[in-house]
Design a protein around this motif. Structure first.
Motif, PDB file in Angstrom:
ATOM      1  N   ASN A 180       0.818  -1.219   0.000  1.00  0.00           N
ATOM      2  CA  ASN A 180       0.000   0.000   0.000  1.00  0.00           C
ATOM      3  C   ASN A 180       0.851   1.269   0.000  1.00  0.00           C
ATOM      4  O   ASN A 180       0.579   2.214   0.745  1.00  0.00           O
ATOM      5  CB  ASN A 180      -0.937  -0.015   1.217  1.00  0.00           C
ATOM      6  N   ALA A 181       1.867   1.278  -0.847  1.00  0.00           N
ATOM      7  CA  ALA A 181       2.676   2.475  -1.095  1.00  0.00           C
ATOM      8  C   ALA A 181       3.258   3.097   0.167  1.00  0.00           C
ATOM      9  O   ALA A 181       3.397   4.311   0.268  1.00  0.00           O
ATOM     10  CB  ALA A 181       1.846   3.511  -1.846  1.00  0.00           C
ATOM     11  N   GLY A 182       3.583   2.259   1.141  1.00  0.00           N
ATOM     12  CA  GLY A 182       4.224   2.765   2.349  1.00  0.00           C
ATOM     13  C   GLY A 182       3.319   3.524   3.281  1.00  0.00           C
ATOM     14  O   GLY A 182       3.802   4.243   4.169  1.00  0.00           O
ATOM     15  N   ASN A 183       1.999   3.353   3.151  1.00  0.00           N
ATOM     16  CA  ASN A 183       1.074   4.095   4.009  1.00  0.00           C
ATOM     17  C   ASN A 183       1.157   3.678   5.477  1.00  0.00           C
ATOM     18  O   ASN A 183       0.605   4.359   6.343  1.00  0.00           O
ATOM     19  CB  ASN A 183      -0.364   3.905   3.528  1.00  0.00           C
TER      20      ASN A 183
ATOM     21  N   ASP B 274       4.197   2.880   6.944  1.00  0.00           N
ATOM     22  CA  ASP B 274       5.606   2.934   7.345  1.00  0.00           C
ATOM     23  C   ASP B 274       5.792   3.474   8.758  1.00  0.00           C
ATOM     24  O   ASP B 274       6.628   2.981   9.520  1.00  0.00           O
ATOM     25  CB  ASP B 274       6.416   3.783   6.355  1.00  0.00           C
ATOM     26  N   THR B 275       5.034   4.494   9.132  1.00  0.00           N
ATOM     27  CA  THR B 275       5.194   5.077  10.466  1.00  0.00           C
ATOM     28  C   THR B 275       4.719   4.108  11.541  1.00  0.00           C
ATOM     29  O   THR B 275       5.346   3.973  12.599  1.00  0.00           O
ATOM     30  CB  THR B 275       4.438   6.408  10.576  1.00  0.00           C
ATOM     31  N   PHE B 276       3.611   3.428  11.290  1.00  0.00           N
ATOM     32  CA  PHE B 276       3.142   2.430  12.254  1.00  0.00           C
ATOM     33  C   PHE B 276       4.151   1.298  12.371  1.00  0.00           C
ATOM     34  O   PHE B 276       4.413   0.801  13.474  1.00  0.00           O
ATOM     35  CB  PHE B 276       1.778   1.890  11.825  1.00  0.00           C
ATOM     36  N   LEU B 277       4.736   0.901  11.262  1.00  0.00           N
ATOM     37  CA  LEU B 277       5.758  -0.137  11.289  1.00  0.00           C
ATOM     38  C   LEU B 277       6.955   0.325  12.108  1.00  0.00           C
ATOM     39  O   LEU B 277       7.514  -0.446  12.899  1.00  0.00           O
ATOM     40  CB  LEU B 277       6.180  -0.487   9.866  1.00  0.00           C
TER      41      LEU B 277
END
Length: 258
Positions: free
Chosen positions: A190-193, A195-198
């Motif tokens: 999903n296009a890095g949506n 990334d912050t949660f990861l």
């Protein structure tokens, strides 16, 4: 004399239930993960409140300053506060900005398209409304409401050893690695949506994998000492924290799989 083994024995079945909870394998889509974020954010926020309740009791945050009787525990809790309240979050130009994990989590929610309205409305209401009253009045799901009520009731009771036990045994290290792997896959799709949660999940794995676990156990032992009654109260507080987490997971699961 009771030891931390008493607590481990008391909570072992609850930890096993959490580790095998079907919620982790039930989140397969980004809309489902958004629903998870919108409820889990309340646990992130109340963790910060539990942490600050401990800091206010283990350290001196008033003037005139005086040393407290818990030198090892106050150093540990101050280290945790530094990381949780003012971590270094990497930004696009390669630098890092100081942010709390709660603020980073809100950023993760916005990036993923999850609504932050419920949590922000609740926190804004605290300017004029006492916390337990604000929770009761807030327009939030029943699962987070019950979870918050458990934590803030424990804080209001003010038993330091119980707060330490709830903090030590109810932390985010309860989220298994397989959930992080699932989020990693979803983020790639999903296009890095996500990334912050990861980043948030992996940061907690990194921090908890260092010395925070053993130090938090030492804090509980420091505060319970040789008092058998305190050890039993700490065990019950730890169990209560885990039972509240299980109930929250149950509520989120029911929401994503109606």
């Amino acid at each position: 004399m009771p030891t931390v083994d008493l607590i481990h024995t008391r909570i072992a079945p609850l930890r096993a239930t959490l580790a095998a909870h079907p919620l982790y394998t039930s989140i397969r889509t980004e809309p489902q993960l958004r629903l998870f974020l919108q409820s889990h954010v309340f646990a992130v926020w109340d963790f910060m409140s539990l942490l600050k309740a401990l800091q206010s009791r283990l350290t001196c945050v008033t003037t005139p300053w005086l040393p407290t009787p818990y030198p090892a525990s106050r150093r540990f809790i101050n280290e945790i506060v530094l990381g949780e309240e003012s971590d270094e979050y990497p930004v696009s130009d390669g630098s890092a900005v100081p942010l709390s994990h709660f603020e980073i989590y809100l950023h993760a929610m916005r990036q993923a398209g999850a609504s932050t309205q419920a949590i922000e409305t609740l926190t804004a209401s605290l300017a004029t409304t006492p916390i337990l009253e604000a929770i009761a009045q807030a327009d939030i799901p029943a699962g987070p409401r019950a979870f918050l009520t458990t934590t803030f009731t424990l804080i209001a009771e003010g038993k330091l050893h119980a707060l330490a036990a709830a903090f030590t045994f109810g932390r985010e290290d309860l989220i298994p690695d397989m959930f992080t792997a699932l989020v990693r896959d979803l983020s790639a799709q999903n296009a890095g949506n996500l990334d912050t949660f990861l980043w948030y999940l992996e940061r907690h794995i990194e921090v908890d994998g260092e010395d925070h676990g053993p130090l938090s156990l030492r804090m509980v032992a420091d505060l319970c000492g040789t008092d058998e009654h305190k050890w039993h109260e700490a065990a019950e507080a730890a169990a209560q924290a885990l039972e509240a987490r299980i109930a929250l997971w149950d509520a989120i699961l029911a929401e994503i799989q109606p």
